[in-house]
Design a protein around this motif. Structure first.
Motif, PDB file in Angstrom:
ATOM      1  N   ASP A 249       0.651  -1.278   0.138  1.00 11.10           N
ATOM      2  CA  ASP A 249       0.153   0.104   0.020  1.00 11.10           C
ATOM      3  C   ASP A 249       0.776   1.175  -0.267  1.00 11.10           C
ATOM      4  OD1 ASP A 249      -1.094  -0.141   3.397  1.00 11.10           O
ATOM      5  OD2 ASP A 249       0.978  -0.013   2.623  1.00 11.10           O
ATOM      6  N   ARG A 250       2.022   1.119  -0.099  1.00  9.03           N
ATOM      7  CA  ARG A 250       3.104   2.426  -0.186  1.00  9.03           C
ATOM      8  C   ARG A 250       2.831   2.900  -1.597  1.00  9.03           C
ATOM      9  NH1 ARG A 250       6.834  -1.645   0.362  1.00  9.03           N
ATOM     10  NH2 ARG A 250       8.463  -2.195  -1.561  1.00  9.03           N
ATOM     11  N   PHE A 251       2.495   1.944  -2.594  1.00 11.80           N
ATOM     12  CA  PHE A 251       2.222   2.551  -3.891  1.00 11.80           C
ATOM     13  C   PHE A 251       0.946   3.064  -4.112  1.00 11.80           C
ATOM     14  CE2 PHE A 251       6.016   0.948  -6.025  1.00 11.80           C
ATOM     15  CZ  PHE A 251       6.441  -0.006  -5.101  1.00 11.80           C
ATOM     16  N   SER A 252       0.640   4.264  -4.677  1.00  6.13           N
ATOM     17  CA  SER A 252      -0.847   4.779  -4.795  1.00  6.13           C
ATOM     18  C   SER A 252      -0.832   5.818  -6.118  1.00  6.13           C
ATOM     19  CB  SER A 252      -0.963   5.793  -3.649  1.00  6.13           C
ATOM     20  OG  SER A 252      -0.306   6.856  -3.337  1.00  6.13           O
ATOM     21  N   GLY A 253      -1.982   5.449  -6.720  1.00  7.60           N
ATOM     22  CA  GLY A 253      -1.738   6.149  -8.021  1.00  7.60           C
ATOM     23  C   GLY A 253      -3.316   7.157  -8.042  1.00  7.60           C
ATOM     24  N   SER A 254      -2.998   8.278  -8.828  1.00  3.04           N
ATOM     25  CA  SER A 254      -4.108   9.325  -8.804  1.00  3.04           C
ATOM     26  C   SER A 254      -4.257   9.680 -10.221  1.00  3.04           C
ATOM     27  CB  SER A 254      -4.095  10.268  -7.922  1.00  3.04           C
ATOM     28  OG  SER A 254      -3.034  10.969  -8.140  1.00  3.04           O
ATOM     29  N   LYS A 255      -5.461  10.390 -10.834  1.00  2.02           N
ATOM     30  CA  LYS A 255      -5.538  10.707 -11.927  1.00  2.02           C
ATOM     31  C   LYS A 255      -6.452  12.038 -11.945  1.00  2.02           C
ATOM     32  CE  LYS A 255      -8.748   9.673 -15.380  1.00  2.02           C
ATOM     33  NZ  LYS A 255      -9.202   8.776 -16.620  1.00  2.02           N
ATOM     34  N   SER A 256      -6.278  12.879 -12.872  1.00  2.00           N
ATOM     35  CA  SER A 256      -6.993  14.195 -12.991  1.00  2.00           C
ATOM     36  C   SER A 256      -6.905  14.760 -14.425  1.00  2.00           C
ATOM     37  CB  SER A 256      -6.250  15.245 -11.911  1.00  2.00           C
ATOM     38  OG  SER A 256      -7.089  16.398 -12.011  1.00  2.00           O
ATOM     39  N   GLY A 257      -7.788  14.632 -14.883  1.00  2.00           N
ATOM     40  CA  GLY A 257      -8.180  15.230 -16.297  1.00  2.00           C
ATOM     41  C   GLY A 257      -7.285  14.376 -17.137  1.00  2.00           C
ATOM     42  N   THR A 258      -6.302  14.964 -17.792  1.00  3.23           N
ATOM     43  CA  THR A 258      -5.462  14.164 -18.797  1.00  3.23           C
ATOM     44  C   THR A 258      -4.088  13.888 -18.083  1.00  3.23           C
ATOM     45  OG1 THR A 258      -4.590  16.391 -19.805  1.00  3.23           O
ATOM     46  CG2 THR A 258      -6.607  15.167 -20.872  1.00  3.23           C
ATOM     47  N   SER A 259      -3.866  13.998 -16.885  1.00  6.86           N
ATOM     48  CA  SER A 259      -2.653  13.489 -16.333  1.00  6.86           C
ATOM     49  C   SER A 259      -2.854  12.635 -15.174  1.00  6.86           C
ATOM     50  CB  SER A 259      -1.991  14.983 -15.877  1.00  6.86           C
ATOM     51  OG  SER A 259      -1.584  16.063 -16.540  1.00  6.86           O
ATOM     52  N   ALA A 260      -1.528  11.980 -14.612  1.00  5.89           N
ATOM     53  CA  ALA A 260      -1.913  10.939 -13.515  1.00  5.89           C
ATOM     54  C   ALA A 260      -0.519  10.888 -12.865  1.00  5.89           C
ATOM     55  CB  ALA A 260      -2.094   9.636 -14.151  1.00  5.89           C
ATOM     56  N   SER A 261      -0.436  10.356 -11.589  1.00  6.98           N
ATOM     57  CA  SER A 261       0.573  10.423 -10.926  1.00  6.98           C
ATOM     58  C   SER A 261       0.828   9.089 -10.237  1.00  6.98           C
ATOM     59  CB  SER A 261       0.910  11.523  -9.848  1.00  6.98           C
ATOM     60  OG  SER A 261      -0.144  11.563  -9.170  1.00  6.98           O
ATOM     61  N   LEU A 262       1.952   8.417  -9.907  1.00  3.87           N
ATOM     62  CA  LEU A 262       2.186   7.642  -9.010  1.00  3.87           C
ATOM     63  C   LEU A 262       3.121   7.829  -8.013  1.00  3.87           C
ATOM     64  CD1 LEU A 262       2.465   4.290  -8.759  1.00  3.87           C
ATOM     65  CD2 LEU A 262       4.498   4.365  -9.938  1.00  3.87           C
ATOM     66  N   ALA A 263       2.574   7.605  -6.425  1.00  5.16           N
ATOM     67  CA  ALA A 263       3.471   8.048  -5.625  1.00  5.16           C
ATOM     68  C   ALA A 263       3.997   6.635  -4.756  1.00  5.16           C
ATOM     69  CB  ALA A 263       2.698   8.768  -4.664  1.00  5.16           C
ATOM     70  N   ILE A 264       5.330   6.861  -4.552  1.00  2.31           N
ATOM     71  CA  ILE A 264       5.737   5.789  -3.612  1.00  2.31           C
ATOM     72  C   ILE A 264       5.920   6.307  -2.441  1.00  2.31           C
ATOM     73  CG2 ILE A 264       7.425   3.959  -3.535  1.00  2.31           C
ATOM     74  CD1 ILE A 264       8.127   4.155  -6.545  1.00  2.31           C
ATOM     75  N   SER A 265       5.526   5.834  -1.251  1.00  2.61           N
ATOM     76  CA  SER A 265       5.975   6.435   0.035  1.00  2.61           C
ATOM     77  C   SER A 265       6.755   5.432   0.712  1.00  2.61           C
ATOM     78  CB  SER A 265       4.571   6.874   0.924  1.00  2.61           C
ATOM     79  OG  SER A 265       3.682   5.652   0.861  1.00  2.61           O
ATOM     80  N   GLY A 266       7.517   5.741   1.802  1.00  2.00           N
ATOM     81  CA  GLY A 266       8.283   4.818   2.399  1.00  2.00           C
ATOM     82  C   GLY A 266       9.229   3.821   1.534  1.00  2.00           C
ATOM     83  N   LEU A 267       9.815   4.931   0.827  1.00  2.00           N
ATOM     84  CA  LEU A 267      10.903   4.139  -0.463  1.00  2.00           C
ATOM     85  C   LEU A 267      11.482   3.038   0.137  1.00  2.00           C
ATOM     86  CD1 LEU A 267      11.228   4.773  -3.577  1.00  2.00           C
ATOM     87  CD2 LEU A 267      12.991   6.119  -2.903  1.00  2.00           C
ATOM     88  N   GLN A 268      11.753   1.903  -0.616  1.00  2.00           N
ATOM     89  CA  GLN A 268      12.383   0.706  -0.150  1.00  2.00           C
ATOM     90  C   GLN A 268      13.531   0.524  -1.277  1.00  2.00           C
ATOM     91  OE1 GLN A 268      10.308  -2.286   1.446  1.00  2.00           O
ATOM     92  NE2 GLN A 268       9.152  -1.017   2.746  1.00  2.00           N
ATOM     93  N   SER A 269      14.569  -0.055  -1.023  1.00  2.00           N
ATOM     94  CA  SER A 269      15.497  -0.661  -1.976  1.00  2.00           C
ATOM     95  C   SER A 269      14.668  -1.523  -3.178  1.00  2.00           C
ATOM     96  CB  SER A 269      16.811  -1.292  -1.306  1.00  2.00           C
ATOM     97  OG  SER A 269      16.177  -2.361  -0.646  1.00  2.00           O
ATOM     98  N   GLU A 270      13.873  -2.082  -2.930  1.00  2.00           N
ATOM     99  CA  GLU A 270      13.523  -3.186  -3.761  1.00  2.00           C
ATOM    100  C   GLU A 270      12.686  -2.340  -4.940  1.00  2.00           C
ATOM    101  OE1 GLU A 270      13.056  -3.582  -0.555  1.00  2.00           O
ATOM    102  OE2 GLU A 270      11.077  -4.390  -0.011  1.00  2.00           O
ATOM    103  N   ASP A 271      12.269  -1.232  -4.565  1.00  2.00           N
ATOM    104  CA  ASP A 271      11.498  -0.220  -5.381  1.00  2.00           C
ATOM    105  C   ASP A 271      12.340   0.278  -6.578  1.00  2.00           C
ATOM    106  OD1 ASP A 271       9.504   1.351  -2.624  1.00  2.00           O
ATOM    107  OD2 ASP A 271       9.462  -0.652  -3.656  1.00  2.00           O
ATOM    108  N   ASP A 272      13.711  -0.002  -6.546  1.00  2.00           N
ATOM    109  CA  ASP A 272      14.601   0.700  -7.349  1.00  2.00           C
ATOM    110  C   ASP A 272      14.186  -0.373  -8.954  1.00  2.00           C
ATOM    111  OD1 ASP A 272      17.818   1.824  -7.337  1.00  2.00           O
ATOM    112  OD2 ASP A 272      17.127   0.891  -9.196  1.00  2.00           O
ATOM    113  N   ALA A 273      13.528   0.608  -9.923  1.00  2.00           N
ATOM    114  CA  ALA A 273      13.084  -0.305 -11.035  1.00  2.00           C
ATOM    115  C   ALA A 273      12.732   1.037 -12.045  1.00  2.00           C
ATOM    116  CB  ALA A 273      11.829  -1.056 -10.528  1.00  2.00           C
TER     117      ALA A 273
END
Lengths: 110, 119
Positions: free
Chosen positions: A61-85
């Motif tokens: 659940d540290r990965f979350s997504g959102s969208k507004s109009g024609t844009s979107a974003s991905l947030a990674i909270s509490g970054l961990q070493s395995e998120d290196d990608a």
């Protein structure tokens, strides 16, 4: 045919929050739900977020997504070493009648 | 569990043809649309083609239109990609992936098969 634009790179230290943007148009992000994929180097991509902000079973659940109009974003909270990608956004495009993938963002955990 | 296994890659001379296959197991293959996505060395993912669950519709990226043909044989749980007139720019890892309507996305991917176009 990549019509979804992402920043080439993002970085953070363990525990930090990182946000990746994805910019599209009315015919793709503006009309359809968005996915995010994670690709660890040397492996196949993995579905990370679907329907803009939903996580498949097993995705932290540290990965979350959102969208507004024609844009979107991905947030990674509490970054961990395995998120290196690499991370890619994706959506169907109603004008091109194709599935479009973003340009990709390399997330580095410092 | 659901598994997709690609095969058919290799080193091929420019101008020749190649047929990639993707074998599905652990899933009712005929219920799902299927996609091919490729990744050139050191580059990002590039969507290639899609075929509807029943084979009734197919769409292609502009970069491969006219040279690539996607097909499926539901009775054999197999997806194929026929690549003709290979060019250097076709050098890539080719992944097949399942489109799941519940996710509106590609929820199962194969491990990929590598195509190298070189003389």
């Amino acid at each position: 045919q990549s019509v979804l634009t992402q920043p080439p790179s993002a970085s953070g230290t363990p525990g930090q929050r990182v946000t990746i943007s994805c910019s599209g148009s009315d015919s793709n992000i503006g009309s359809y739900t968005l996915n995010w994929y994670q690709q660890v180097p040397g492996t196949a991509p993995k579905l990370l977020i679907y329907n803009n902000n939903q996580r498949p079973s097993g995705v932290p659940d540290r990965f979350s997504g959102s969208k507004s109009g024609t844009s979107a974003s991905l947030a990674i909270s509490g970054l961990q070493s395995e998120d290196d990608a690499d991370y890619y956004c994706a959506a169907w495009d109603d004008n091109l009648h194709v599935f479009v993938l973003g340009t990709g963002t390399k997330v580095s955990v410092l | 569990q659901v598994q997709l296994v690609e095969s058919g890659g290799g080193v091929v001379q420019p101008g020749r043809s190649l047929r990639l296959s993707c074998a599905a197991s652990g899933v009712t293959f005929s219920n799902f649309g299927m996609h091919w996505v490729r990744q050139a060395p050191g580059k990002g993912l590039e969507w290639v083609a899609v075929i509807w669950y029943d084979g009734s519709k197919k769409n292609y990226a502009d970069s491969v239109k006219g040279r690539f043909t996607i097909s499926r044989e539901n009775s054999k749980n197999t997806l194929s990609l026929q690549i003709n007139s290979l060019i250097a720019e076709d050098t890539a890892i080719y992944y097949c992936a399942r489109f799941n309507g519940a996710y509106n996305g590609l929820d199962v991917w194969g491990q990929g098969t590598t195509v190298t176009v070189s003389s």
